[in-house]
Design a protein around this motif. Structure first.
Motif, PDB file in Angstrom:
ATOM      1  N   ILE A  55       0.841  -1.210   0.000  1.00  0.00           N
ATOM      2  CA  ILE A  55       0.000   0.000   0.000  1.00  0.00           C
ATOM      3  C   ILE A  55       0.873   1.256   0.000  1.00  0.00           C
ATOM      4  O   ILE A  55       0.531   2.268  -0.623  1.00  0.00           O
ATOM      5  N   TRP A  56       2.030   1.170   0.640  1.00  0.00           N
ATOM      6  CA  TRP A  56       2.940   2.312   0.706  1.00  0.00           C
ATOM      7  C   TRP A  56       3.562   2.642  -0.656  1.00  0.00           C
ATOM      8  O   TRP A  56       4.152   3.717  -0.827  1.00  0.00           O
ATOM      9  N   ALA A  57       3.422   1.739  -1.608  1.00  0.00           N
ATOM     10  CA  ALA A  57       4.031   1.973  -2.927  1.00  0.00           C
ATOM     11  C   ALA A  57       3.012   2.463  -3.952  1.00  0.00           C
ATOM     12  O   ALA A  57       3.395   2.971  -5.012  1.00  0.00           O
ATOM     13  N   ILE A  58       1.720   2.348  -3.640  1.00  0.00           N
ATOM     14  CA  ILE A  58       0.696   2.687  -4.638  1.00  0.00           C
ATOM     15  C   ILE A  58       0.543   4.201  -4.748  1.00  0.00           C
ATOM     16  O   ILE A  58       0.220   4.868  -3.760  1.00  0.00           O
ATOM     17  N   GLY A  59       0.813   4.704  -5.934  1.00  0.00           N
ATOM     18  CA  GLY A  59       0.610   6.125  -6.210  1.00  0.00           C
ATOM     19  C   GLY A  59       1.567   7.052  -5.475  1.00  0.00           C
ATOM     20  O   GLY A  59       1.358   8.263  -5.444  1.00  0.00           O
ATOM     21  N   THR A  60       2.611   6.507  -4.887  1.00  0.00           N
ATOM     22  CA  THR A  60       3.524   7.347  -4.095  1.00  0.00           C
ATOM     23  C   THR A  60       4.817   7.671  -4.832  1.00  0.00           C
ATOM     24  O   THR A  60       5.598   8.507  -4.376  1.00  0.00           O
ATOM     25  N   GLY A  61       5.082   6.971  -5.919  1.00  0.00           N
ATOM     26  CA  GLY A  61       6.353   7.154  -6.615  1.00  0.00           C
ATOM     27  C   GLY A  61       7.466   6.328  -5.989  1.00  0.00           C
ATOM     28  O   GLY A  61       8.599   6.326  -6.474  1.00  0.00           O
ATOM     29  N   LEU A  62       7.148   5.620  -4.907  1.00  0.00           N
ATOM     30  CA  LEU A  62       8.166   4.827  -4.201  1.00  0.00           C
ATOM     31  C   LEU A  62       7.844   3.339  -4.373  1.00  0.00           C
ATOM     32  O   LEU A  62       7.033   2.790  -3.619  1.00  0.00           O
ATOM     33  N   ALA A  63       8.437   2.723  -5.384  1.00  0.00           N
ATOM     34  CA  ALA A  63       8.154   1.307  -5.638  1.00  0.00           C
ATOM     35  C   ALA A  63       8.938   0.430  -4.673  1.00  0.00           C
ATOM     36  O   ALA A  63       9.964   0.843  -4.130  1.00  0.00           O
ATOM     37  N   ALA A  64       8.467  -0.795  -4.482  1.00  0.00           N
ATOM     38  CA  ALA A  64       9.252  -1.780  -3.728  1.00  0.00           C
ATOM     39  C   ALA A  64      10.516  -2.078  -4.528  1.00  0.00           C
ATOM     40  O   ALA A  64      10.518  -1.981  -5.759  1.00  0.00           O
ATOM     41  N   SER A  65      11.578  -2.446  -3.834  1.00  0.00           N
ATOM     42  CA  SER A  65      12.775  -2.875  -4.564  1.00  0.00           C
ATOM     43  C   SER A  65      12.496  -4.262  -5.152  1.00  0.00           C
ATOM     44  O   SER A  65      11.585  -4.968  -4.700  1.00  0.00           O
ATOM     45  N   ALA A  66      13.315  -4.633  -6.121  1.00  0.00           N
ATOM     46  CA  ALA A  66      13.146  -5.964  -6.719  1.00  0.00           C
ATOM     47  C   ALA A  66      13.301  -7.039  -5.641  1.00  0.00           C
ATOM     48  O   ALA A  66      12.565  -8.028  -5.631  1.00  0.00           O
ATOM     49  N   GLU A  67      14.215  -6.827  -4.697  1.00  0.00           N
ATOM     50  CA  GLU A  67      14.438  -7.828  -3.633  1.00  0.00           C
ATOM     51  C   GLU A  67      13.191  -7.962  -2.759  1.00  0.00           C
ATOM     52  O   GLU A  67      12.778  -9.074  -2.419  1.00  0.00           O
TER      53      GLU A  67
END
Ligand code: PEP
Length: 264
Positions: free
Chosen positions: A178-190
């Protein structure tokens, strides 16, 4: 490639556009024309567009005979009846929809949808021949507390408890922190790979065959830059894309990030 090939069993990676509550007849047509032109030379990528309900007729007509499939962003958990404002799975089928997003956090948070409610919608989609794209994911607080697997595990276990592990056969799960949706901050690949492995293992513990037929996407601020690394991971079967799906150039670049020789 045809739309009927765009199932979780397709060997190709899948990119799903979630238009959310954006669009107009004119803007949609321009987006769809751009998608179709850009995707002509991309046989390695399956594409599904999930649109607001009023535009189902438009995509049904614009995408007929193309390789792009379409769907919606929610369904009712009921077959039919006195549920003002709801839309049933059967109605989506009437418009040729193949897919439906279930349990997106923008809905589950705003409308207080429980895991049980989401599980019922998931099964309703399956019963009507729609492919559910089940969204799971944790909040920032939950990640910081280190309980993200417990949260995502509970979302999956609710379906397993109510309907058995086989419910996941030929379906799609999208890991959407949820912290990555629409925030510009994607999860890392790891981070994404670790959660994707956890999701597949959780389903496999309940039903190995179902786990083998499951596609697991990543969603949350996917853009043309981070898509290259994310879509190159063998554990990541594709992406669910919000904001960047509203821009033809960015969306096509994300689709191009799928490696040419990738076979799931
Ligand atoms: C989404 O709609 O599920 C999503 C991931 O949005 P965005 O790409 O804008 O973060």
């Amino acid at each position: 490639m045809s739309r009927s090939d765009i199932t979780p069993l397709s060997p190709r990676k899948l990119v799903v556009a979630n238009w959310k509550m954006h669009g107009s007849l004119v803007r949609n047509q321009a987006l769809l024309d751009g998608y179709l032109q850009g995707l002509q030379s991309l046989p390695q990528t399956d594409v599904v567009v999930c649109v607001p309900y009023p535009y189902l007729a438009q995509v049904q007509s614009a995408l007929a005979g193309t390789a792009v499939a379409w769907g919606a962003q929610n369904i009712a958990k009921y077959e039919e009846g006195a549920y003002t404002g709801e839309v049933s799975a059967e109605m989506l089928r009437d418009f040729g929809a193949h897919h439906v997003i279930i349990g997106h956090s923008e809905r589950s948070t705003a409308y207080c949808e429980s895991d049980e409610n989401i599980a019922e919608k998931f099964m309703m989609a399956k019963r009507h021949g729609l492919i559910p794209i089940l969204c799971v994911g944790e909040t920032l607080l939950e990640r910081e507390a280190g309980v993200m697997e417990r949260v995502v595990g509970k979302q999956l276990e609710t379906i397993i408890r109510l309907f058995g592990g086989e419910a996941f056969a030929h379906t799609i799960v999208s890991y959407e922190p949820i912290w990555a949706i629409g925030t510009g901050l994607a999860a890392s690949a790891e981070q994404a790979v670790a959660m994707h492995q956890f999701i597949r293992d959780t389903v496999a513990a309940a039903d190995k065959t179902a786990a083998d037929s499951l596609k697991i996407l990543y969603g949350g601020s996917v853009n043309p830059q981070n898509a290259v690394q994310l879509l190159n991971q063998k554990e990541i079967d594709g992406a669910l894309v919000g904001r960047c799906s509203l821009d033809v150039e960015q969306f096509i670049k994300i689709c191009q990030a799928v490696p040419e020789n990738s076979v799931i």
